[in-house]
Structure formats: C-alpha cells, structure tokens
Design a protein around this motif. Structure first.
Motif, PDB file in Angstrom:
ATOM      1  N   ALA A 179      -0.705   2.292   1.073  1.00  7.50           N
ATOM      2  CA  ALA A 179       0.494   2.715   1.900  1.00  7.50           C
ATOM      3  C   ALA A 179      -0.227   2.344   3.312  1.00  7.50           C
ATOM      4  O   ALA A 179       0.678   2.246   4.371  1.00  7.50           O
ATOM      5  CB  ALA A 179       1.020   4.078   1.815  1.00  7.50           C
ATOM      6  N   LEU A 180      -1.377   2.590   3.536  1.00  7.71           N
ATOM      7  CA  LEU A 180      -1.975   2.105   4.709  1.00  7.71           C
ATOM      8  C   LEU A 180      -3.081   0.940   4.181  1.00  7.71           C
ATOM      9  O   LEU A 180      -3.803   1.157   3.561  1.00  7.71           O
ATOM     10  CB  LEU A 180      -2.913   3.309   5.287  1.00  7.71           C
ATOM     11  N   THR A 181      -2.854  -0.174   4.776  1.00  6.91           N
ATOM     12  CA  THR A 181      -3.654  -1.436   4.533  1.00  6.91           C
ATOM     13  C   THR A 181      -4.012  -2.300   5.448  1.00  6.91           C
ATOM     14  O   THR A 181      -3.604  -2.310   6.505  1.00  6.91           O
ATOM     15  CB  THR A 181      -2.409  -2.208   3.388  1.00  6.91           C
ATOM     16  N   TYR A 182      -4.788  -3.379   4.948  1.00 10.19           N
ATOM     17  CA  TYR A 182      -5.214  -4.353   5.753  1.00 10.19           C
ATOM     18  C   TYR A 182      -3.942  -5.124   6.466  1.00 10.19           C
ATOM     19  O   TYR A 182      -3.190  -5.600   5.656  1.00 10.19           O
ATOM     20  CB  TYR A 182      -5.943  -5.331   5.187  1.00 10.19           C
ATOM     21  N   LEU A 225      -5.187  -4.536  -3.488  1.00 11.85           N
ATOM     22  CA  LEU A 225      -6.078  -3.347  -3.550  1.00 11.85           C
ATOM     23  C   LEU A 225      -7.311  -3.740  -2.916  1.00 11.85           C
ATOM     24  O   LEU A 225      -7.949  -4.635  -3.045  1.00 11.85           O
ATOM     25  CB  LEU A 225      -6.096  -2.523  -4.517  1.00 11.85           C
ATOM     26  N   GLN A 226      -7.999  -2.776  -2.039  1.00 12.04           N
ATOM     27  CA  GLN A 226      -9.327  -2.661  -1.538  1.00 12.04           C
ATOM     28  C   GLN A 226      -9.971  -1.438  -2.176  1.00 12.04           C
ATOM     29  O   GLN A 226     -10.008  -0.501  -1.722  1.00 12.04           O
ATOM     30  CB  GLN A 226      -9.427  -2.562   0.033  1.00 12.04           C
ATOM     31  N   LEU A 233      -9.222   3.559   5.516  1.00 10.61           N
ATOM     32  CA  LEU A 233      -9.477   4.954   5.325  1.00 10.61           C
ATOM     33  C   LEU A 233     -10.949   5.021   4.814  1.00 10.61           C
ATOM     34  O   LEU A 233     -11.551   5.978   4.853  1.00 10.61           O
ATOM     35  CB  LEU A 233      -8.546   5.351   4.394  1.00 10.61           C
ATOM     36  N   GLY A 234     -11.544   3.909   4.421  1.00  7.53           N
ATOM     37  CA  GLY A 234     -12.810   3.833   4.122  1.00  7.53           C
ATOM     38  C   GLY A 234     -13.112   4.394   2.617  1.00  7.53           C
ATOM     39  O   GLY A 234     -14.317   4.589   2.453  1.00  7.53           O
ATOM     40  N   ILE A 235     -12.205   4.427   1.809  1.00  7.19           N
ATOM     41  CA  ILE A 235     -12.276   4.981   0.420  1.00  7.19           C
ATOM     42  C   ILE A 235     -12.800   4.190  -0.679  1.00  7.19           C
ATOM     43  O   ILE A 235     -12.592   3.018  -0.404  1.00  7.19           O
ATOM     44  CB  ILE A 235     -10.863   5.670  -0.122  1.00  7.19           C
ATOM     45  N   THR A 236     -13.724   4.568  -0.978  1.00  3.80           N
ATOM     46  CA  THR A 236     -14.244   3.845  -2.383  1.00  3.80           C
ATOM     47  C   THR A 236     -13.813   4.572  -3.444  1.00  3.80           C
ATOM     48  O   THR A 236     -14.305   5.921  -3.720  1.00  3.80           O
ATOM     49  CB  THR A 236     -15.829   3.937  -2.315  1.00  3.80           C
ATOM     50  N   VAL A 404       2.625   0.251   6.068  1.00  2.00           N
ATOM     51  CA  VAL A 404       3.348  -0.680   5.313  1.00  2.00           C
ATOM     52  C   VAL A 404       4.999  -0.356   5.647  1.00  2.00           C
ATOM     53  O   VAL A 404       5.627  -1.223   5.807  1.00  2.00           O
ATOM     54  CB  VAL A 404       3.319  -0.965   3.759  1.00  2.00           C
ATOM     55  N   ALA A 405       5.317   0.919   5.422  1.00  7.21           N
ATOM     56  CA  ALA A 405       6.598   1.416   5.817  1.00  7.21           C
ATOM     57  C   ALA A 405       6.925   1.677   6.992  1.00  7.21           C
ATOM     58  O   ALA A 405       6.001   2.819   7.647  1.00  7.21           O
ATOM     59  CB  ALA A 405       6.886   2.462   4.861  1.00  7.21           C
TER      60      ALA A 405
END
Length: 447
Positions: A179-182, A225-226, A233-236, A404-405
């Motif tokens: 939802a929050l992306t590059y 995906l990342q 967000l820095g999530i792994t 994205v939205a």
C-alpha cells in the motif's frame, strides 16, 4: 485554453519561483481565486496546478492549500540550518566520502584504448559469460546461489522493474503492490497501462489475506514487493510471514517481482530461496556503488527467462558495454563488497544519530536501513511539514509520494539518511526536531 497556453501559464509560475518572487513554503491562492485573478476557467487553473505538482514545484493537500516546494535556498534561514546548503533527505542514494577514490582505483586502465574498444561494443541483455559468472557469484546470498545462465541485465533498477512488469502483466492487467511502495513503480505502471492494486500491510509486511482478497475481487497477474528493508517503511519480512505469503502465492498461481535493492544492507536471503519458481529477483549497483554506475540484474526462474529477455529488448532497456565492463571490475575485485561493508556501518551510525535526535517522536526505523518513517504530530500535515522543512533548506518526501491509493496516505514523511554528510545530517535532524515541536501556523508568514 490550449495545451500550449496552460503550459505557458505553468511556465510563468515556475519562472516566479526561479526568480525568487515565490519562495519555498509560500502558499498559492485557492484554484478558484487563481482562476479569477488570471481570468481563466477553474478547470484550467486545476490543470496549471496539476502541472506544477507534476514538476515537483509545489506540494498540496486537499482542504489545506498548495505550497511552493521549489529551491529551498530562497527560504528563510534558521539559526540551526547550514546556510546556503541544501540538506537532501529526499533522494536515497548513500554516498561515502571515500567511495569515489575506491571506484577510481577499481576502474584504472579502463580508459586504455584496448579496454575501451571492448567496453564500447554493442551489448545484449545477457552480457558475456564472464560478466554473468561474476554477477552470479556476487548476487549469491545465504542459502541462495543463482545460476549464471539465469541472469538478464538492464541499465538500472528501474528498468528491471519495467521489464519484469511488462513481461508479467498485460496492458489493462493488475499488479498487487504494498500500500506504501517505491514511488517510481507508479509512473512505470501508468506508461505500461498496468493498474496497481494496494495490498494492506501490518508490522510484518504485506498480509497474505490481503493478497487473497485482491485476487478474488479482480484477478492479479503478479505482485511487486520489497521483502527486505522495504521502501519507505523499512520492514524486513520475518520468516513466518514469508512462508505464509508464499503458500498463498503458490495457491493463486502468482509470480512475485522481488525487489532486493536494499537487500545489501541485510543478510536476509530473498524469497526466491523458498520458492525459486515463483520469484523474479531484481537488484542493481546504484545503491551499493553510485547512481552513475548503475547496472541492473534480473534473476527469473528458467520458465520466464525468455520472456524477460524479450521484454528488455523490446523496451530498449539493455545496459551499455561500458556499464558491463565497469560493473565486472567493481564486482570481481571486491570493491562493491567493501563498499557494502562500509555502507552497512554507515547506515547503522546514521540510524543511531536519528534515533537520538528524534527521541520523543514517533518513528519507524530499521537499524540497518538508510531511511526511516516519521509519523507527524497531530498539529502537522505531511505536505505542509515538507514545505516548512523546505524553508529550512531540508528536502523531505511526503507520504503521498508512496501511497498507491489517492487519499489514503498516512500523516507521515520519509527521511532518507544517506546523501547528506554526517554534519549536515545532524544539522538537518536537529532542525526537523525544532519544526516538529513548533506549530504549523508559525510557518504561515514569509516575511
């Protein structure tokens, strides 16, 4: 009004910004007032404002106004800022003081005629056997070793995304994304005629049930995906989430475009180690080395290699022979590995500085990353906070850039920590801390 005329009006506003008549942080009039003043239709005023937004000259938020985000050096100086020096926390390209010398040493001799003759020849999407072998060894991670024959090359990471998206998603098709992306994938998707579908996230990344829901409501062709040090967000993604996600992906017969551009800062293996037939791994040298020495890598499963190669060729995304020659040297002599080691140390140091100077504020940060996510206090909104920071010569990225939205961006900003010097970063973080404590109305005047 013709396209030429509305663009000419946008150019006139841009000239006022460039000339200093309009300063970073100044508020433009509402579109209706602007239309009345300029004797144009409101719809035309909207097109002018949209064009200014597209050029990055303004930032806007529904119900609050539109603000100049141009050259911040025309803003008001604050006692904490580095006068006359822009602090860039917008673009996330980590640079080390010693890296130019390291790169120069690695590329010694490439300027010789015989070396240049080979480097300047036409190249293909698969490079040479030598560069494929060097790249395969370089890309190998814990439990994951791609075959040299799998690798397809592009000129940079963005082209990797475009080629993979074009290969997997037909025009008019849908691709699920965080939802929050590059941000650049949004522009790529528009040009390819692809619809991006935002997927709900939690503290562990994309939720598997969100993928199921999106696919059930309207067929998805792929996911982008990342999973490691996600941007912004820095999530792994932890192991349990990876396993749950891949079970859903296999059940729905989907393919993941796995962007590992920040993976060099972590030891986490790509998703492909668990499901090699379901993942196309993307990487590049831009973050590890420098933006000007980019070389993109696509590692598809064997069943997709031909279609990926065709996509690279048809898109004109083949890397140059010089990029292959430089990249091969940098990878084979250990320069990229040493830069990676040093940048891991540097990123950790910058995160520690940020955590200390932003104590008391709500941040989401991975201690290994070169960026963090700052949720703003209730008295600030992301667009106006970005404008206020610009007047202190600090460039930030609002949450709307990553959403994205439309209309679903959280009240937050991303801070990229890698580009400023350590001294600049400390100055910028201290200034941001002061702005966060202040009220938005304290920044309304431009006198």
């Amino acid at each position: 009004m013709s396209k030429f005329e509305y663009l000419r009006l946008a150019d006139a506003i841009a000239a006022e910004i460039a000339g200093g008549a309009l300063k970073a942080g100044d508020r433009l009039p509402p579109q209706r007032s602007f239309a009345y003043e300029r004797k144009i239709a409101v719809s035309t005023a909207s097109r002018v404002y949209t064009e200014l937004l597209r050029r990055g000259l303004v930032v806007g938020e529904v119900g609050r106004g539109t603000f100049i985000s141009g050259d911040a050096r025309r803003g008001i100086a604050a006692s904490v800022e580095a006068h006359g020096s822009r602090i860039d926390m917008e673009f996330n390209y980590p640079l080390l003081p010693q890296q130019a010398a390291m790169i120069a040493k690695s590329l010694e001799g490439l300027e010789r005629a015989e070396a240049l003759e080979a480097a300047l020849r036409p190249a293909t999407s698969t490079g040479t056997q030598a560069v494929r072998q060097v790249s395969a060894a370089f890309l190998a991670r814990k439990d994951w070793s791609p075959s040299a024959e799998q690798i397809v090359f592009t000129a940079n990471g963005r082209q990797c995304i475009a080629a993979a998206l074009a290969a997997l998603v037909p025009p008019g098709g849908r691709c699920g994304v965080e939802a929050l992306t590059y941000p650049f994938i949004k522009g790529i998707a528009v040009r390819l005629g692809v619809t991006l579908v935002p997927l709900a996230m939690d503290a562990h990344g994309v939720r598997p049930d969100a993928v199921q829901k999106a696919h059930r409501e309207a067929h998805l062709s792929a996911l982008y995906l990342q999973p490691t040090i996600q941007n912004p967000l820095g999530i792994t993604m932890p192991a349990a989430r990876r396993a749950d996600l891949l079970r859903v992906v296999e059940k729905l017969d989907l393919t993941i475009i796995e962007d590992t551009v920040y993976g060099f800062l972590d030891d986490e293996a790509p998703l492909a180690v668990l499901s090699p037939d379901r993942c196309i791994v993307l990487d590049s040298l831009s973050k590890k080395v420098a933006p000007g020495l980019a070389l993109g890598f696509i590692v598809p499963p064997p069943r997709l290699r031909e279609i990926i190669m065709a996509s690279v060729r048809s898109g004109g995304w083949t890397a140059s022979g010089y990029a292959f020659a430089a990249g091969q040297r940098l990878m084979s002599d250990g320069t990229v590995s040493e830069l990676t080691r040093l940048k891991r140390i540097d990123a950790a140091r910058r995160q520690q500085m940020a955590a200390k100077l932003l104590t008391g504020f709500e941040i989401q940060a991975n201690p290994k990353a070169y960026h963090l996510w700052l949720t703003l206090p209730a008295h600030w909104r992301s667009q106006t906070f970005v404008a206020a920071a610009a007047r202190r010569d600090i460039a930030l990225t609002p949450s709307t850039t990553f959403a994205v939205a439309p209309g679903h961006a959280p009240n937050a900003v991303r801070l990229a920590l890698g580009a400023p010097t350590l001294e600049q970063l400390e100055t910028g973080l201290r200034a941001l801390s002061g702005i966060l404590i202040a009220k938005e109305e304290d920044f309304d005047a431009t006198e």
